[in-house]
Design a protein around this motif. Sequence first.
Motif, mmCIF file in Angstrom:
data_model
loop_
_atom_site.group_PDB
_atom_site.id
_atom_site.type_symbol
_atom_site.label_atom_id
_atom_site.label_comp_id
_atom_site.label_asym_id
_atom_site.label_seq_id
_atom_site.Cartn_x
_atom_site.Cartn_y
_atom_site.Cartn_z
ATOM 1 N N LEU A 199 0.813 -1.214 0.000
ATOM 2 C CA LEU A 199 0.000 0.000 0.000
ATOM 3 C C LEU A 199 0.851 1.271 0.000
ATOM 4 N N VAL A 200 1.967 1.243 0.719
ATOM 5 C CA VAL A 200 2.827 2.431 0.779
ATOM 6 C C VAL A 200 3.385 2.766 -0.607
ATOM 7 N N LEU A 201 3.741 1.752 -1.385
ATOM 8 C CA LEU A 201 4.264 1.994 -2.732
ATOM 9 C C LEU A 201 3.218 2.616 -3.654
ATOM 10 N N LEU A 202 1.958 2.511 -3.274
ATOM 11 C CA LEU A 202 0.880 3.164 -4.035
ATOM 12 C C LEU A 202 0.623 4.589 -3.559
ATOM 13 N N GLY A 203 1.335 5.009 -2.491
ATOM 14 C CA GLY A 203 1.162 6.361 -1.982
ATOM 15 C C GLY A 203 0.484 6.451 -0.638
ATOM 16 N N TYR A 204 0.183 5.321 -0.026
ATOM 17 C CA TYR A 204 -0.509 5.327 1.263
ATOM 18 C C TYR A 204 0.431 5.838 2.351
ATOM 19 N N ASN A 205 -0.047 6.726 3.185
ATOM 20 C CA ASN A 205 0.680 7.355 4.301
ATOM 21 C C ASN A 205 1.722 8.378 3.849
ATOM 22 N N TYR A 206 2.354 8.160 2.691
ATOM 23 C CA TYR A 206 3.399 9.072 2.209
ATOM 24 C C TYR A 206 3.112 9.449 0.756
ATOM 25 N N PRO A 207 2.049 10.193 0.523
ATOM 26 C CA PRO A 207 1.594 10.440 -0.858
ATOM 27 C C PRO A 207 2.544 11.280 -1.697
ATOM 28 N N THR A 208 3.396 12.107 -1.072
ATOM 29 C CA THR A 208 4.276 12.986 -1.849
ATOM 30 C C THR A 208 5.685 12.430 -1.988
ATOM 31 N N ALA A 209 5.952 11.271 -1.413
ATOM 32 C CA ALA A 209 7.312 10.724 -1.410
ATOM 33 C C ALA A 209 7.459 9.631 -2.459
ATOM 34 N N ALA A 261 -2.248 24.389 8.430
ATOM 35 C CA ALA A 261 -2.604 25.612 7.711
ATOM 36 C C ALA A 261 -3.118 25.250 6.326
ATOM 37 N N ALA A 262 -4.156 25.914 5.891
ATOM 38 C CA ALA A 262 -4.740 25.636 4.579
ATOM 39 C C ALA A 262 -3.758 25.990 3.468
ATOM 40 N N GLY A 263 -3.753 25.162 2.425
ATOM 41 C CA GLY A 263 -2.921 25.444 1.269
ATOM 42 C C GLY A 263 -1.464 25.082 1.438
ATOM 43 N N GLU A 264 -1.091 24.536 2.587
ATOM 44 C CA GLU A 264 0.294 24.151 2.846
ATOM 45 C C GLU A 264 0.388 22.630 2.890
ATOM 46 N N PRO A 265 1.083 22.015 1.941
ATOM 47 C CA PRO A 265 1.187 20.549 1.949
ATOM 48 C C PRO A 265 1.991 20.062 3.151
ATOM 49 N N VAL A 266 1.593 18.908 3.676
ATOM 50 C CA VAL A 266 2.298 18.298 4.803
ATOM 51 C C VAL A 266 3.109 17.116 4.278
ATOM 52 N N ASP A 267 4.417 17.208 4.389
ATOM 53 C CA ASP A 267 5.298 16.124 3.978
ATOM 54 C C ASP A 267 5.408 15.145 5.139
ATOM 55 N N THR A 268 4.740 14.004 5.030
ATOM 56 C CA THR A 268 4.684 13.060 6.143
ATOM 57 C C THR A 268 5.985 12.282 6.348
ATOM 58 N N THR A 269 6.951 12.417 5.437
ATOM 59 C CA THR A 269 8.261 11.840 5.745
ATOM 60 C C THR A 269 9.006 12.699 6.761
ATOM 61 N N GLN A 270 8.554 13.947 6.922
ATOM 62 C CA GLN A 270 9.205 14.854 7.866
ATOM 63 C C GLN A 270 8.327 15.202 9.061
ATOM 64 N N ALA A 271 7.026 15.311 8.844
ATOM 65 C CA ALA A 271 6.123 15.771 9.891
ATOM 66 C C ALA A 271 5.133 14.694 10.281
ATOM 67 N N THR A 272 4.419 14.933 11.356
ATOM 68 C CA THR A 272 3.439 14.036 11.991
ATOM 69 C C THR A 272 4.163 12.832 12.593
ATOM 70 N N ILE A 273 3.434 11.928 13.187
ATOM 71 C CA ILE A 273 4.025 10.745 13.810
ATOM 72 C C ILE A 273 4.701 9.851 12.774
ATOM 73 N N LEU A 274 4.368 10.038 11.492
ATOM 74 C CA LEU A 274 4.940 9.222 10.420
ATOM 75 C C LEU A 274 6.309 9.692 9.969
ATOM 76 N N GLY A 275 6.695 10.919 10.324
ATOM 77 C CA GLY A 275 7.941 11.493 9.840
ATOM 78 C C GLY A 275 8.992 11.636 10.915
ATOM 79 N N TRP A 276 10.198 12.020 10.508
ATOM 80 C CA TRP A 276 11.334 12.022 11.432
ATOM 81 C C TRP A 276 11.129 12.948 12.626
ATOM 82 N N SER A 277 10.457 14.072 12.434
ATOM 83 C CA SER A 277 10.249 14.971 13.578
ATOM 84 C C SER A 277 9.297 14.357 14.600
ATOM 85 N N GLY A 278 8.384 13.511 14.121
ATOM 86 C CA GLY A 278 7.461 12.842 15.024
ATOM 87 C C GLY A 278 8.061 11.650 15.732
#
Length: 313
Positions: A199-209, A261-278
């Motif tokens: 599923l991840v290779l299809l874009g699940y959880n990390y759609p922009t990566a 914030a509206a209009g600002e993409p969230v890169d989940t490889t970096q942010a949220t519990i899914l990314g390195w900062s999380g």
Amino acid sequence: MSGRDLRSIGVFTAVAFALSWLLALPLWFGEGLASPWFPLVSVSVMATPAVAALVVVFVVERPRHRARTLGLWPLTPVRRLLGFAALGIVVPIALVLVALPIGALLGVYPADVVGFSAFQQLRDEQAAAAGAGGLPISTGALVALQLAVLPVAAVINLVPALGEELGWRGWLLPKLMPLGPVPAILVSGVLWGVWHAPLVLLGYNYPTAPGWLGVTAMVGTCILLGAVFGWLRLRSGSVWPAALAHASINGAAGSSLLFAAAGEPVDTTQATILGWSGWIVPFALVAVLVATGRFAPAEPSSAPQPGTASPHP
């Protein structure tokens, strides 16, 4: 670790991975995550580790106490089990939420904690699509309500989450513990993370990566969260607190939208519990748990007697 244990682990891994890819194939040959079958496929894939564990327990190993081997039983001592079940609900929610301000401070999560603009935009879009006016409740109040029901979401998500936890923490992690806590955490976490690949290779959880980066990030997330879930499993002697923790993570995962914030993409490889900062707070928690020996499995005979203190979590 005996040759029989290695064989069982091999069978478990092969069955879990093969079934997950098999169930995901309609998405790969169809519309991917946009497929109307995606919700059914994703829930079905979550059940594959449980199927793999059941195959090993009922066909390969056939232990005398199968429910105990999987961590489903016994449900005693009650006080200890309820205590870890509560931690299983509260700790993951805290980890999900604390990842957001940390990401904002590090500049990787675009936060709006005053206007909740991304959430407000979603409300407006849903109202327009439904051809209805806005709800008679402010966005801030609705955010507070969403946060208040997160423990309820953990209970609602328990059954599908148990499909994964019965395999990864219910059966596999205790089987790997002869390697030592840290190797067991790493091996089970890597397997769990790579298992998400269909599923991840299809874009699940990390759609922009790109796919390789998404799978790599998923492995990092699974090592740390798997360690937290494993702590609950081993110290409680039961799979149920780990399943609640997994359900709690799933139920709280969408909280990142509430404060974005509206209009600002969230890169989940970096942010949220899914990314390195999380990962910063979960890593610190796991390091403390390892350093203080909190991954030692609970002994069946360690149930507190009347008038004695319950084991420390």
